[in-house]
Design a protein around this motif. Sequence first.
Motif, PDB file in Angstrom:
ATOM      1  N   ILE A  32       0.842  -1.190   0.000  1.00 48.51           N
ATOM      2  CA  ILE A  32       0.000   0.000   0.000  1.00 48.51           C
ATOM      3  C   ILE A  32       0.880   1.244   0.000  1.00 48.51           C
ATOM      4  O   ILE A  32       1.829   1.343   0.778  1.00 48.51           O
ATOM      5  CB  ILE A  32      -0.987  -0.008   1.198  1.00 48.51           C
ATOM      6  N   THR A  33       0.602   2.164  -0.904  1.00 44.65           N
ATOM      7  CA  THR A  33       1.385   3.399  -0.987  1.00 44.65           C
ATOM      8  C   THR A  33       0.827   4.419   0.011  1.00 44.65           C
ATOM      9  O   THR A  33      -0.343   4.318   0.420  1.00 44.65           O
ATOM     10  CB  THR A  33       1.316   4.006  -2.391  1.00 44.65           C
ATOM     11  N   PRO A  34       1.638   5.421   0.411  1.00 41.98           N
ATOM     12  CA  PRO A  34       1.111   6.475   1.291  1.00 41.98           C
ATOM     13  C   PRO A  34      -0.118   7.154   0.694  1.00 41.98           C
ATOM     14  O   PRO A  34      -1.049   7.509   1.418  1.00 41.98           O
ATOM     15  CB  PRO A  34       2.290   7.449   1.409  1.00 41.98           C
ATOM     16  N   ARG A  35      -0.139   7.323  -0.622  1.00 44.05           N
ATOM     17  CA  ARG A  35      -1.278   7.954  -1.286  1.00 44.05           C
ATOM     18  C   ARG A  35      -2.537   7.090  -1.155  1.00 44.05           C
ATOM     19  O   ARG A  35      -3.640   7.604  -0.897  1.00 44.05           O
ATOM     20  CB  ARG A  35      -0.932   8.179  -2.761  1.00 44.05           C
ATOM     21  N   GLU A  36      -2.398   5.802  -1.331  1.00 47.60           N
ATOM     22  CA  GLU A  36      -3.550   4.897  -1.178  1.00 47.60           C
ATOM     23  C   GLU A  36      -4.032   4.882   0.263  1.00 47.60           C
ATOM     24  O   GLU A  36      -5.254   4.919   0.519  1.00 47.60           O
ATOM     25  CB  GLU A  36      -3.171   3.483  -1.627  1.00 47.60           C
ATOM     26  N   ALA A  37      -3.093   4.851   1.208  1.00 47.77           N
ATOM     27  CA  ALA A  37      -3.469   4.879   2.631  1.00 47.77           C
ATOM     28  C   ALA A  37      -4.235   6.149   2.955  1.00 47.77           C
ATOM     29  O   ALA A  37      -5.250   6.111   3.667  1.00 47.77           O
ATOM     30  CB  ALA A  37      -2.224   4.749   3.501  1.00 47.77           C
ATOM     31  N   GLN A  38      -3.773   7.285   2.423  1.00 47.98           N
ATOM     32  CA  GLN A  38      -4.444   8.559   2.681  1.00 47.98           C
ATOM     33  C   GLN A  38      -5.864   8.562   2.118  1.00 47.98           C
ATOM     34  O   GLN A  38      -6.798   9.048   2.754  1.00 47.98           O
ATOM     35  CB  GLN A  38      -3.630   9.715   2.080  1.00 47.98           C
ATOM     36  N   LYS A  39      -6.030   7.990   0.925  1.00 39.91           N
ATOM     37  CA  LYS A  39      -7.367   7.917   0.325  1.00 39.91           C
ATOM     38  C   LYS A  39      -8.309   7.094   1.201  1.00 39.91           C
ATOM     39  O   LYS A  39      -9.467   7.465   1.419  1.00 39.91           O
ATOM     40  CB  LYS A  39      -7.301   7.305  -1.087  1.00 39.91           C
ATOM     41  N   LEU A  40      -7.824   5.964   1.707  1.00 35.67           N
ATOM     42  CA  LEU A  40      -8.669   5.105   2.543  1.00 35.67           C
ATOM     43  C   LEU A  40      -9.040   5.779   3.858  1.00 35.67           C
ATOM     44  O   LEU A  40     -10.181   5.671   4.330  1.00 35.67           O
ATOM     45  CB  LEU A  40      -7.959   3.775   2.803  1.00 35.67           C
ATOM     46  N   LEU A  41      -8.090   6.501   4.465  1.00 32.72           N
ATOM     47  CA  LEU A  41      -8.386   7.198   5.720  1.00 32.72           C
ATOM     48  C   LEU A  41      -9.313   8.389   5.473  1.00 32.72           C
ATOM     49  O   LEU A  41     -10.189   8.692   6.288  1.00 32.72           O
ATOM     50  CB  LEU A  41      -7.093   7.640   6.407  1.00 32.72           C
ATOM     51  N   THR A  42      -9.150   9.059   4.333  1.00 33.00           N
ATOM     52  CA  THR A  42     -10.057  10.157   3.976  1.00 33.00           C
ATOM     53  C   THR A  42     -11.466   9.620   3.750  1.00 33.00           C
ATOM     54  O   THR A  42     -12.457  10.230   4.177  1.00 33.00           O
ATOM     55  CB  THR A  42      -9.553  10.875   2.713  1.00 33.00           C
ATOM     56  N   TYR A  43     -11.567   8.477   3.104  1.00 37.48           N
ATOM     57  CA  TYR A  43     -12.866   7.830   2.893  1.00 37.48           C
ATOM     58  C   TYR A  43     -13.550   7.549   4.228  1.00 37.48           C
ATOM     59  O   TYR A  43     -14.741   7.844   4.415  1.00 37.48           O
ATOM     60  CB  TYR A  43     -12.638   6.536   2.108  1.00 37.48           C
ATOM     61  N   MET A  44     -12.797   7.025   5.181  1.00 34.35           N
ATOM     62  CA  MET A  44     -13.366   6.732   6.499  1.00 34.35           C
ATOM     63  C   MET A  44     -13.816   8.021   7.191  1.00 34.35           C
ATOM     64  O   MET A  44     -14.886   8.083   7.800  1.00 34.35           O
ATOM     65  CB  MET A  44     -12.335   5.997   7.345  1.00 34.35           C
ATOM     66  N   GLN A  45     -13.006   9.056   7.083  1.00 34.31           N
ATOM     67  CA  GLN A  45     -13.350  10.347   7.681  1.00 34.31           C
ATOM     68  C   GLN A  45     -14.635  10.897   7.057  1.00 34.31           C
ATOM     69  O   GLN A  45     -15.530  11.381   7.765  1.00 34.31           O
ATOM     70  CB  GLN A  45     -12.197  11.331   7.458  1.00 34.31           C
ATOM     71  N   GLN A  46     -14.727  10.824   5.727  1.00 33.45           N
ATOM     72  CA  GLN A  46     -15.916  11.329   5.037  1.00 33.45           C
ATOM     73  C   GLN A  46     -17.156  10.523   5.425  1.00 33.45           C
ATOM     74  O   GLN A  46     -18.249  11.075   5.584  1.00 33.45           O
ATOM     75  CB  GLN A  46     -15.701  11.261   3.519  1.00 33.45           C
ATOM     76  N   MET A  47     -16.994   9.211   5.595  1.00 30.18           N
ATOM     77  CA  MET A  47     -18.122   8.379   6.017  1.00 30.18           C
ATOM     78  C   MET A  47     -18.609   8.807   7.395  1.00 30.18           C
ATOM     79  O   MET A  47     -19.818   8.888   7.648  1.00 30.18           O
ATOM     80  CB  MET A  47     -17.720   6.899   6.005  1.00 30.18           C
ATOM     81  N   GLN A  48     -17.680   9.116   8.296  1.00 30.23           N
ATOM     82  CA  GLN A  48     -18.076   9.606   9.618  1.00 30.23           C
ATOM     83  C   GLN A  48     -18.860  10.911   9.517  1.00 30.23           C
ATOM     84  O   GLN A  48     -19.871  11.102  10.185  1.00 30.23           O
ATOM     85  CB  GLN A  48     -16.833   9.827  10.486  1.00 30.23           C
TER      86      GLN A  48
END
Length: 235
Positions: A32-48
Amino acid sequence: DVCSSDLESGVMTQDDFERRLNGAAQALGLAITPREAQKLLTYMQQMQRWNRTYNLTALRDAGQMLVQHVFDSLAVVRPLRQALGDATVSSGKRIVDVGSGGGLPGVGIAVMEQQWQVRCVDAVEKKMAFVRQMTGVLGLPNLHAEHARVENLPSLDADIVVSRAFASLDDFAALAGRHVSQNGRLLAMKGREPTEEIAALQQKNGWLVERIEPLTVPELDAQRCLVWMSRQGNP
């Protein structure tokens, strides 16, 4: 950026979540690249954030979301890669996620495999509005959202149609089977091995259980498996 105030009210920092995410990816055999990790964490934040207004998921705690939504979605990526071949072979493959809700597992798949076209389908409009928003927020032109009942859509000719907690195997095959290309597969993400559902499916014509693949989701103390189904006569 994901701020700790959005993630479990500051109990855990962004670094903590990144560390857990990187550890989970490693356990799942995913680079997993830092960019992919950031996208996944942003997705979780947006879901919240969306969850405060729209009930996208019953989960409210970010730590639970990370494990039960993000890690659970990532757990299917490697099996999909193995089924579809490496990047040079599988470029342009079509994945359909039915009963996708807020994009589970479709968004995670789209983040990790940006050369695949991933279409999320759900009958609840607000959930598909959220996924549509994620296409822009996360910069994922390969992610598509379809507000419809899957049985009412024209054939999507997908290489794999996946579902997570959508329906029984029998109903899944009946509703979504026609969206699978001739040599494609249905893939059901399940908890315990659904022996009764398998027995019910085998009594019908059309689809057979090809194999059951045990799945280990990092940090999740629960059974998971993947049920691969193919049309009768297709090895």
